[in-house]
Design an enzyme around this catalytic site. Structure first.
Site, PDB file in Angstrom:
ATOM      1  CG  ASP A 195     -15.607  -9.179  16.739  1.00 55.27           C
ATOM      2  OD1 ASP A 195     -16.382  -9.960  16.918  1.00 55.27           O
ATOM      3  OD2 ASP A 195     -14.332  -9.313  17.258  1.00 55.27           O
ATOM      4  CE1 TYR A 230     -21.176 -15.012  12.742  1.00 54.81           C
ATOM      5  CE2 TYR A 230     -21.516 -14.008  10.254  1.00 54.81           C
ATOM      6  CZ  TYR A 230     -22.175 -14.765  11.436  1.00 54.81           C
ATOM      7  OH  TYR A 230     -23.478 -14.728  11.883  1.00 54.81           O
ATOM      8  CG  PHE A 233     -26.003 -11.014  13.378  1.00 53.63           C
ATOM      9  CD1 PHE A 233     -25.906 -12.294  14.346  1.00 53.63           C
ATOM     10  CD2 PHE A 233     -26.468 -10.056  13.789  1.00 53.63           C
ATOM     11  CE1 PHE A 233     -25.932 -11.902  15.741  1.00 53.63           C
ATOM     12  CE2 PHE A 233     -26.291  -9.688  15.056  1.00 53.63           C
ATOM     13  CZ  PHE A 233     -26.096 -10.458  16.058  1.00 53.63           C
ATOM     14  CG  HIS A 284     -25.676 -12.155  21.245  1.00 56.52           C
ATOM     15  ND1 HIS A 284     -25.557 -13.447  20.422  1.00 56.52           N
ATOM     16  CD2 HIS A 284     -25.222 -11.395  20.385  1.00 56.52           C
ATOM     17  CE1 HIS A 284     -24.922 -13.037  19.410  1.00 56.52           C
ATOM     18  NE2 HIS A 284     -24.625 -11.737  19.594  1.00 56.52           N
TER      19      HIS A 284
END
Length: 220
Positions: free
Chosen positions: A65, A67, A78, A187
């Protein structure tokens, strides 16, 4: 329901926009934005789709989701706007690219330049309440973004899907590995990057696959 989104994506997702869950999602999001601080800015909620039309997608990178701190989210997974300090996961992404290609780490964390080349930077959930990660999960966004992945996997060919972490890897269920190139690893978060993300070579592998299929590689 008419949704302001890139026309190519509107055509592919219109059946989702007409479903009851999406109407409920819209009401929830409108209420949240009216009463709470939320990210990204409302006009950028569909930025991933608007920046990378359906027929131009070459690579898909799936985030969780947006930031949730001030000034960071602008609708691309990202990515952060120019002038914003790199969040830890983005710093690790840049480090991996630097290691793979021997290139310097960029000055900006704005990944719009990737989106414009055909990288769909898609969060599974497209909105969040400020300083409350995962606060808009299980409200309907996941159903919409699952549908987007399904449509890409069904109607396009030779897309590279970069699935980092268990959350993104759930999307693999919608992707035929005979039609597309699916790369999975840990991740890039500092909590897990050393468990496989560093050294994954995903960015070079993606470009090699694209080149093999006559598709212009990405300038990472």
């Amino acid at each position: 329901m008419q949704v302001r989104i890139d026309e190519s994506w509107r055509k592919m997702l219109q059946s989702e926009f007409d479903k009851p869950y999406f109407a409920q999602l819209v009401q929830f999001v409108k209420q949240e934005y009216a009463t709470q601080q939320c990210f990204p800015p409302a006009k950028l909620i569909f930025n991933a789709f608007d920046s990378c039309p359906f027929e131009k997608v070459k690579v898909v990178i799936i985030g969780q989701d947006p930031y949730h701190d001030d000034g960071q989210a602008h609708g691309l997974s990202f990515s952060v706007p120019d002038g914003i300090a790199f969040p830890p996961s983005l710093r690790n992404i840049y480090q991996e690219i630097s290691n793979e290609f021997g290139t310097p780490i960029p000055q900006s964390g704005n990944l719009t330049r990737w989106a414009e080349q055909g990288v769909l930077l898609l969060n599974s959930v497209l909105t969040v309440r400020a300083h409350q990660p995962a606060s808009h999960q299980n409200r309907g966004w996941e159903e919409l973004t699952d549908a987007a992945i399904y449509q890409l996997a069904k109607y396009r060919h030779n897309i590279v899907f970069l699935l980092w972490g268990s959350y993104a890897q759930r999307k693999a269920a919608y992707i035929d590995p005979n039609e597309h190139y699916v790369l999975q690893t840990a991740h890039p978060s500092p909590l897990s990057a050393y468990r496989g993300f560093f050294g994954c070579n995903h960015f070079k592998a993606a470009n090699e696959y694209l080149a093999e299929h006559g598709i212009e590689p990405i300038q990472w």
